[in-house]
Design a protein around this motif. Structure first.
Motif, mmCIF file in Angstrom:
data_model
loop_
_atom_site.group_PDB
_atom_site.id
_atom_site.type_symbol
_atom_site.label_atom_id
_atom_site.label_comp_id
_atom_site.label_asym_id
_atom_site.label_seq_id
_atom_site.Cartn_x
_atom_site.Cartn_y
_atom_site.Cartn_z
ATOM 1 N N LEU A 187 -2.719 15.233 -24.399
ATOM 2 C CA LEU A 187 -1.918 15.653 -25.549
ATOM 3 C C LEU A 187 -1.518 14.485 -26.451
ATOM 4 O O LEU A 187 -1.663 14.583 -27.681
ATOM 5 N N PRO A 188 -1.006 13.375 -25.903
ATOM 6 C CA PRO A 188 -0.686 12.240 -26.792
ATOM 7 C C PRO A 188 -1.916 11.728 -27.554
ATOM 8 O O PRO A 188 -1.810 11.383 -28.736
ATOM 9 N N LEU A 189 -3.061 11.684 -26.873
ATOM 10 C CA LEU A 189 -4.275 11.209 -27.534
ATOM 11 C C LEU A 189 -4.657 12.131 -28.682
ATOM 12 O O LEU A 189 -5.016 11.664 -29.772
ATOM 13 N N TYR A 198 -2.726 14.418 -30.458
ATOM 14 C CA TYR A 198 -1.773 14.525 -31.556
ATOM 15 C C TYR A 198 -1.505 13.190 -32.249
ATOM 16 O O TYR A 198 -1.159 13.165 -33.434
ATOM 17 N N CYS A 199 -1.657 12.081 -31.531
ATOM 18 C CA CYS A 199 -1.349 10.775 -32.126
ATOM 19 C C CYS A 199 -2.572 10.056 -32.694
ATOM 20 O O CYS A 199 -2.422 9.163 -33.545
#
Length: 309
Positions: free
Chosen positions: A237-239, A241-242
């Motif tokens: 998820l961080p990868l 969305y960011c």
């Protein structure tokens, strides 16, 4: 089946024999516990816009056909190599744990285990092909059950009934197939059974010990779900969305896909290690469970040279 011993012993084997983790990593080159099965399905605005990817792929094929053919051939050869190493390593894992548990071996010679495992490659490949058909049939059945509530006017109220039923049926069927698959591989490796005889052997063993097999299957599913959830929350998820989603908004689906591929390549070693360690643990769990249920567990409280507590 001594379920508590099985769980503790599998973990103890992982700590004591590092070669099991190495074999587990090699076995996870294709498939595995779940790290390689992470999927994210964004909506129509997601990076995996099928029409855009097909159009860009067609343009690349027309512009550089030789490059596309070369890359496709290299990918196919690499995939075949990975499949061979993966399946042989899975056989080697079973043989290694069996040697420690039933023959009291104090050391696992990874090279010897891998060499012995090559004899079972084609049988393992056949079992995985049969399992793949089974998984596809289960998924098709669950999807059909859900889509039956999708009429011409849209979703029907029966979706609230069919969706939970489909999820439950999918879960139970998957657990059933996983157990048959694992037991079949052990019947092939430890009893020199053929493909179809190993499937029959696994089915009979599961039918005669339904409670123990349910425990094994549920433990597998918990480990699987935990691995997928942890990796998705910590990395996926961080990868997305960011990094990936901002690239998609600014440059389009093509650059976003390239970014995702680069991120996957860079993160693959970490995922492979995690997946391999989990896979080695599950291998020990199923191998010891099979030995116990099969009646070949050494009597007198001695297993693998260690006294049961």
């Amino acid at each position: 089946m001594d379920y508590r011993y099985l769980l503790r012993r599998s973990l103890a084997l992982m700590r004591r024999y590092r070669s099991l983790s190495i074999l587990g990593i090699l076995a996870s080159l294709v498939g595995g516990v779940g790290a390689g099965n992470l999927r994210y399905s964004p909506g129509r605005s997601g990076i995996l816009n099928l029409s855009d990817l097909l159009r860009e792929g067609q343009d690349l094929l027309l512009a550089r056909p030789a490059l596309v053919v070369t890359l496709a051939t290299a990918a196919l050869v690499l995939l075949m190599l990975f499949i061979f190493v993966s399946l042989v390593s899975r056989a080697a894992l079973i043989l290694a744990v069996y040697g420690v548990e039933t023959q009291g071996e104090k050391k696992i010679v990874m090279r010897q285990a891998f060499r012995d495992g090559t004899a079972f490659f084609w049988s393992f490949l056949a079992i995985y092909a049969v399992a793949l058909v089974g998984y596809a049939a289960v998924g098709y059945g669950a999807a059909t059950l859900v889509l039956s509530s999708w009429g011409s006017a849209g979703l029907d109220w029966t979706i609230y009934v069919t969706a939970p039923l489909a999820a439950l049926a999918l879960l139970l069927s998957y657990a059933l197939l996983v157990t048959v698959q694992h037991f079949s591989l052990r019947a092939i490796t430890l009893e020199s059974a053929g493909t179809w005889r190993s499937l029959a052997r696994a089915t009979r063993l599961m039918a005669s010990h339904p409670g123990d097999c349910v425990k094994l299957a549920l433990t597998y599913l918990v480990v699987y779900a935990g691995a997928v959830s942890a990796l998705a929350l910590a990395l996926g998820l961080p990868l997305y969305y960011c990094v990936i989603e901002p690239v998609r908004r600014q440059a389009g689906s093509g650059p976003a896909l390239i970014t995702a591929i680069l991120a996957a390549v860079l993160g693959y070693p970490l995922l492979l290690v995690v997946d391999g360690i989990l896979g080695a643990y599950i291998n020990g769990m199923y191998t010891i469970g099979y030995i116990q249920l099969n009646g070949t567990w050494p009597k007198g409280g001695e297993v693998g040279g260690e006294t049961l507590e």
